[in-house]
Design a protein around this motif. Structure first.
Motif, PDB file in Angstrom:
ATOM      1  N   ALA A 175       0.832  -1.209   0.000  1.00  0.00           N
ATOM      2  CA  ALA A 175       0.000   0.000   0.000  1.00  0.00           C
ATOM      3  C   ALA A 175       0.865   1.257   0.000  1.00  0.00           C
ATOM      4  CB  ALA A 175      -0.922  -0.004   1.205  1.00  0.00           C
ATOM      5  N   ARG A 176       1.942   1.238   0.762  1.00  0.00           N
ATOM      6  CA  ARG A 176       2.834   2.399   0.809  1.00  0.00           C
ATOM      7  C   ARG A 176       3.462   2.666  -0.561  1.00  0.00           C
ATOM      8  NH1 ARG A 176       6.486   0.625   4.141  1.00  0.00           N
ATOM      9  NH2 ARG A 176       5.343   1.205   6.021  1.00  0.00           N
ATOM     10  N   GLU A 177       3.921   1.612  -1.222  1.00  0.00           N
ATOM     11  CA  GLU A 177       4.521   1.782  -2.544  1.00  0.00           C
ATOM     12  C   GLU A 177       3.498   2.298  -3.557  1.00  0.00           C
ATOM     13  OE1 GLU A 177       7.591   1.599  -3.449  1.00  0.00           O
ATOM     14  OE2 GLU A 177       8.435   0.845  -1.563  1.00  0.00           O
ATOM     15  N   LEU A 178       2.287   1.767  -3.492  1.00  0.00           N
ATOM     16  CA  LEU A 178       1.232   2.230  -4.407  1.00  0.00           C
ATOM     17  C   LEU A 178       0.891   3.696  -4.156  1.00  0.00           C
ATOM     18  CD1 LEU A 178      -1.105  -0.897  -4.374  1.00  0.00           C
ATOM     19  CD2 LEU A 178       0.037   0.055  -6.399  1.00  0.00           C
ATOM     20  N   ALA A 179       0.817   4.073  -2.896  1.00  0.00           N
ATOM     21  CA  ALA A 179       0.500   5.466  -2.568  1.00  0.00           C
ATOM     22  C   ALA A 179       1.592   6.406  -3.068  1.00  0.00           C
ATOM     23  CB  ALA A 179       0.324   5.612  -1.061  1.00  0.00           C
ATOM     24  N   GLN A 180       2.844   5.985  -2.938  1.00  0.00           N
ATOM     25  CA  GLN A 180       3.954   6.824  -3.397  1.00  0.00           C
ATOM     26  C   GLN A 180       3.948   7.003  -4.915  1.00  0.00           C
ATOM     27  OE1 GLN A 180       7.471   4.948  -1.808  1.00  0.00           O
ATOM     28  NE2 GLN A 180       7.165   5.800   0.260  1.00  0.00           N
ATOM     29  N   GLN A 181       3.360   6.060  -5.631  1.00  0.00           N
ATOM     30  CA  GLN A 181       3.292   6.140  -7.090  1.00  0.00           C
ATOM     31  C   GLN A 181       1.978   6.756  -7.583  1.00  0.00           C
ATOM     32  OE1 GLN A 181       6.014   5.622  -8.772  1.00  0.00           O
ATOM     33  NE2 GLN A 181       6.999   4.995  -6.849  1.00  0.00           N
ATOM     34  N   GLY A 182       1.205   7.308  -6.672  1.00  0.00           N
ATOM     35  CA  GLY A 182       0.003   8.028  -7.078  1.00  0.00           C
ATOM     36  C   GLY A 182      -1.236   7.179  -7.271  1.00  0.00           C
ATOM     37  N   HIS A 183      -1.307   6.027  -6.638  1.00  0.00           N
ATOM     38  CA  HIS A 183      -2.452   5.130  -6.806  1.00  0.00           C
ATOM     39  C   HIS A 183      -3.414   5.204  -5.612  1.00  0.00           C
ATOM     40  CE1 HIS A 183      -0.781   3.287 -10.404  1.00  0.00           C
ATOM     41  NE2 HIS A 183       0.367   3.099  -9.770  1.00  0.00           N
ATOM     42  N   GLN A 184      -3.512   6.378  -4.973  1.00  0.00           N
ATOM     43  CA  GLN A 184      -4.382   6.510  -3.798  1.00  0.00           C
ATOM     44  C   GLN A 184      -5.842   6.223  -4.132  1.00  0.00           C
ATOM     45  OE1 GLN A 184      -2.102   8.728  -4.754  1.00  0.00           O
ATOM     46  NE2 GLN A 184      -0.968   9.576  -3.007  1.00  0.00           N
ATOM     47  N   SER A 185      -6.292   6.676  -5.300  1.00  0.00           N
ATOM     48  CA  SER A 185      -7.705   6.467  -5.644  1.00  0.00           C
ATOM     49  C   SER A 185      -8.025   4.985  -5.764  1.00  0.00           C
ATOM     50  CB  SER A 185      -8.049   7.192  -6.947  1.00  0.00           C
ATOM     51  OG  SER A 185      -7.235   6.717  -8.015  1.00  0.00           O
ATOM     52  N   TRP A 186      -7.097   4.225  -6.330  1.00  0.00           N
ATOM     53  CA  TRP A 186      -7.327   2.772  -6.437  1.00  0.00           C
ATOM     54  C   TRP A 186      -7.344   2.129  -5.051  1.00  0.00           C
ATOM     55  CZ3 TRP A 186      -3.608  -1.700  -6.857  1.00  0.00           C
ATOM     56  CH2 TRP A 186      -4.289  -2.885  -7.182  1.00  0.00           C
ATOM     57  N   LEU A 187      -6.464   2.601  -4.174  1.00  0.00           N
ATOM     58  CA  LEU A 187      -6.453   2.083  -2.808  1.00  0.00           C
ATOM     59  C   LEU A 187      -7.768   2.397  -2.107  1.00  0.00           C
ATOM     60  CD1 LEU A 187      -2.799   2.973  -1.682  1.00  0.00           C
ATOM     61  CD2 LEU A 187      -3.719   0.687  -2.118  1.00  0.00           C
ATOM     62  N   GLN A 188      -8.299   3.593  -2.343  1.00  0.00           N
ATOM     63  CA  GLN A 188      -9.586   3.954  -1.756  1.00  0.00           C
ATOM     64  C   GLN A 188     -10.698   3.026  -2.237  1.00  0.00           C
ATOM     65  OE1 GLN A 188     -10.251   5.926   0.606  1.00  0.00           O
ATOM     66  NE2 GLN A 188      -8.840   7.657   0.654  1.00  0.00           N
ATOM     67  N   GLU A 189     -10.657   2.693  -3.511  1.00  0.00           N
ATOM     68  CA  GLU A 189     -11.648   1.765  -4.061  1.00  0.00           C
ATOM     69  C   GLU A 189     -11.541   0.403  -3.390  1.00  0.00           C
ATOM     70  OE1 GLU A 189     -11.263   1.487  -8.263  1.00  0.00           O
ATOM     71  OE2 GLU A 189     -11.428   3.658  -8.599  1.00  0.00           O
ATOM     72  N   LEU A 190     -10.323  -0.047  -3.163  1.00  0.00           N
ATOM     73  CA  LEU A 190     -10.125  -1.352  -2.527  1.00  0.00           C
ATOM     74  C   LEU A 190     -10.630  -1.338  -1.085  1.00  0.00           C
ATOM     75  CD1 LEU A 190      -6.536  -2.300  -3.816  1.00  0.00           C
ATOM     76  CD2 LEU A 190      -8.719  -3.246  -4.575  1.00  0.00           C
ATOM     77  N   VAL A 191     -10.372  -0.257  -0.395  1.00  0.00           N
ATOM     78  CA  VAL A 191     -10.839  -0.139   0.988  1.00  0.00           C
ATOM     79  C   VAL A 191     -12.363  -0.182   1.042  1.00  0.00           C
ATOM     80  CG1 VAL A 191     -11.017   1.457   2.944  1.00  0.00           C
ATOM     81  CG2 VAL A 191      -8.806   1.083   1.825  1.00  0.00           C
ATOM     82  N   SER A 192     -12.999   0.437   0.043  1.00  0.00           N
ATOM     83  CA  SER A 192     -14.464   0.520   0.039  1.00  0.00           C
ATOM     84  C   SER A 192     -15.136  -0.773  -0.413  1.00  0.00           C
ATOM     85  CB  SER A 192     -14.928   1.673  -0.857  1.00  0.00           C
ATOM     86  OG  SER A 192     -14.370   2.891  -0.418  1.00  0.00           O
ATOM     87  N   GLY A 193     -14.525  -1.463  -1.371  1.00  0.00           N
ATOM     88  CA  GLY A 193     -15.260  -2.567  -1.982  1.00  0.00           C
ATOM     89  C   GLY A 193     -14.588  -3.913  -2.022  1.00  0.00           C
ATOM     90  N   ASN A 194     -13.359  -4.052  -1.507  1.00  0.00           N
ATOM     91  CA  ASN A 194     -12.672  -5.347  -1.547  1.00  0.00           C
ATOM     92  C   ASN A 194     -12.489  -5.856  -0.125  1.00  0.00           C
ATOM     93  OD1 ASN A 194     -10.526  -7.388  -1.685  1.00  0.00           O
ATOM     94  ND2 ASN A 194     -10.398  -6.816  -3.842  1.00  0.00           N
ATOM     95  N   HIS A 195     -13.131  -6.954   0.181  1.00  0.00           N
ATOM     96  CA  HIS A 195     -13.092  -7.478   1.548  1.00  0.00           C
ATOM     97  C   HIS A 195     -11.883  -8.384   1.797  1.00  0.00           C
ATOM     98  CE1 HIS A 195     -17.025  -5.779   2.188  1.00  0.00           C
ATOM     99  NE2 HIS A 195     -17.522  -6.450   1.152  1.00  0.00           N
TER     100      HIS A 195
ATOM    101  N   VAL B   8      -8.576  -7.426   1.184  1.00  0.00           N
ATOM    102  CA  VAL B   8      -7.402  -6.680   1.619  1.00  0.00           C
ATOM    103  C   VAL B   8      -7.507  -6.293   3.091  1.00  0.00           C
ATOM    104  CG1 VAL B   8      -7.012  -5.775  -0.699  1.00  0.00           C
ATOM    105  CG2 VAL B   8      -8.413  -4.464   0.901  1.00  0.00           C
ATOM    106  N   LYS B   9      -6.350  -6.002   3.676  1.00  0.00           N
ATOM    107  CA  LYS B   9      -6.285  -5.567   5.069  1.00  0.00           C
ATOM    108  C   LYS B   9      -6.627  -4.073   5.123  1.00  0.00           C
ATOM    109  CE  LYS B   9      -5.042  -9.605   6.526  1.00  0.00           C
ATOM    110  NZ  LYS B   9      -5.976 -10.422   7.339  1.00  0.00           N
ATOM    111  N   VAL B  10      -7.895  -3.783   5.339  1.00  0.00           N
ATOM    112  CA  VAL B  10      -8.410  -2.414   5.249  1.00  0.00           C
ATOM    113  C   VAL B  10      -7.712  -1.483   6.231  1.00  0.00           C
ATOM    114  CG1 VAL B  10     -10.457  -0.974   5.565  1.00  0.00           C
ATOM    115  CG2 VAL B  10     -10.646  -3.179   4.390  1.00  0.00           C
ATOM    116  N   ARG B  11      -7.544  -1.915   7.465  1.00  0.00           N
ATOM    117  CA  ARG B  11      -6.982  -1.032   8.483  1.00  0.00           C
ATOM    118  C   ARG B  11      -5.568  -0.596   8.121  1.00  0.00           C
ATOM    119  NH1 ARG B  11      -7.563  -3.005  14.532  1.00  0.00           N
ATOM    120  NH2 ARG B  11      -9.717  -2.836  13.824  1.00  0.00           N
TER     121      ARG B  11
END
Length: 245
Positions: free
Chosen positions: A213-233, A235-238
């Motif tokens: 998640a940290r590597e993805l965030a550093q590469q500008g993929h925050q929106s995709w991470l937000q989608e995963l937090v909202s709709g993918n059960h 992944v480790k949401v916390r």
């Protein structure tokens, strides 16, 4: 640039053993010294060394093409300096071999018990690179990580085709290579479906979710991470939410 025949090589070698007759006096600022006017022994030695290298190259290619080259014997015989010279020769000339000769070399490492001996990672990486053999890459990823394995990850990331991306994913079996390989995967653009699925699987693991998640965030993929937090059960949401904060 003359190709030395055996007879010519004997003549040139004989010149390297003759002391030059004529000397030239060189004067400098407060000193003087003599040097050979015609330094043919040095030239002869250089020619002989190059001829021996050419002979070694030819012998390597012929043995490999005849499928007579035993890697374990050829690379481990002699002094460490001779081993390094043979490794350099193999790395330099591998891409000149036919597919059959190349396969005869790779199977010696992938289909035979080689626990008692392995070549250097430089050799394994080059064999994997030229042969594009998955078993060779599997062997490389299992070896102790060093500059050569990292350099191969960089090369694969630059290519970024399906095979290369798969090898980047496979390399994460090596704990030392895992962080760097994941970093390279998150830098690929756009993220392929296969890479996304791989990263999602990693974020379903407690021990790896934060890293990915940290590597993805550093590469500008925050929106995709937000989608995963909202709709993918899966992944480790916390852990992902902590990274996003």
């Amino acid at each position: 640039n003359v190709i030395l025949t055996p007879r010519m090589a004997l003549f040139v070698e004989s010149q390297s053993r003759i002391t030059p007759t004529y000397q030239v006096l060189e004067r400098g600022d407060g000193y003087e010294f003599t040097v050979p006017a015609f330094n043919f022994p040095t030239v002869a030695s250089r020619l002989i060394n190059r001829w021996k290298q050419d002979q070694s190259t030819l012998e390597f290619v012929l043995q490999a093409e005849r499928k007579e080259l035993e890697l374990s014997q050829w690379l481990s015989a002699g002094t460490s300096q001779q081993t390094q010279a043979r490794e350099s020769l193999l790395i330099r000339e591998l891409d000149s071999l036919s597919p059959g000769a190349l396969n005869a070399l790779t199977v010696q490492l992938t289909q035979i018990d080689v626990t008692s001996w392995l070549p250097s990672t430089a050799v394994v990486a080059r064999l994997a690179q030229v042969s594009q053999d998955e078993a060779m890459y599997d062997l490389l990823w299992r070896m102790r990580a060093d500059y050569n394995s990292h350099a191969e990850l960089d090369r694969l990331a630059q290519i970024s085709d399906t095979f290369s991306l798969q090898q980047l994913m496979n390399s994460t079996v090596n704990p030392t290579l895992k962080p760097y390989a994941i970093s390279l995967l998150t830098k690929t653009y756009p993220l392929s479906p296969e890479v996304k699925q791989f990263l999602i699987a990693k974020m379903a693991l407690s021990g790896e979710a934060t890293l990915v998640a940290r590597e993805l965030a550093q590469q500008g993929h925050q929106s995709w991470l937000q989608e995963l937090v909202s709709g993918n059960h899966q992944v480790k949401v916390r852990q992902i939410e902590q990274v996003l904060k």
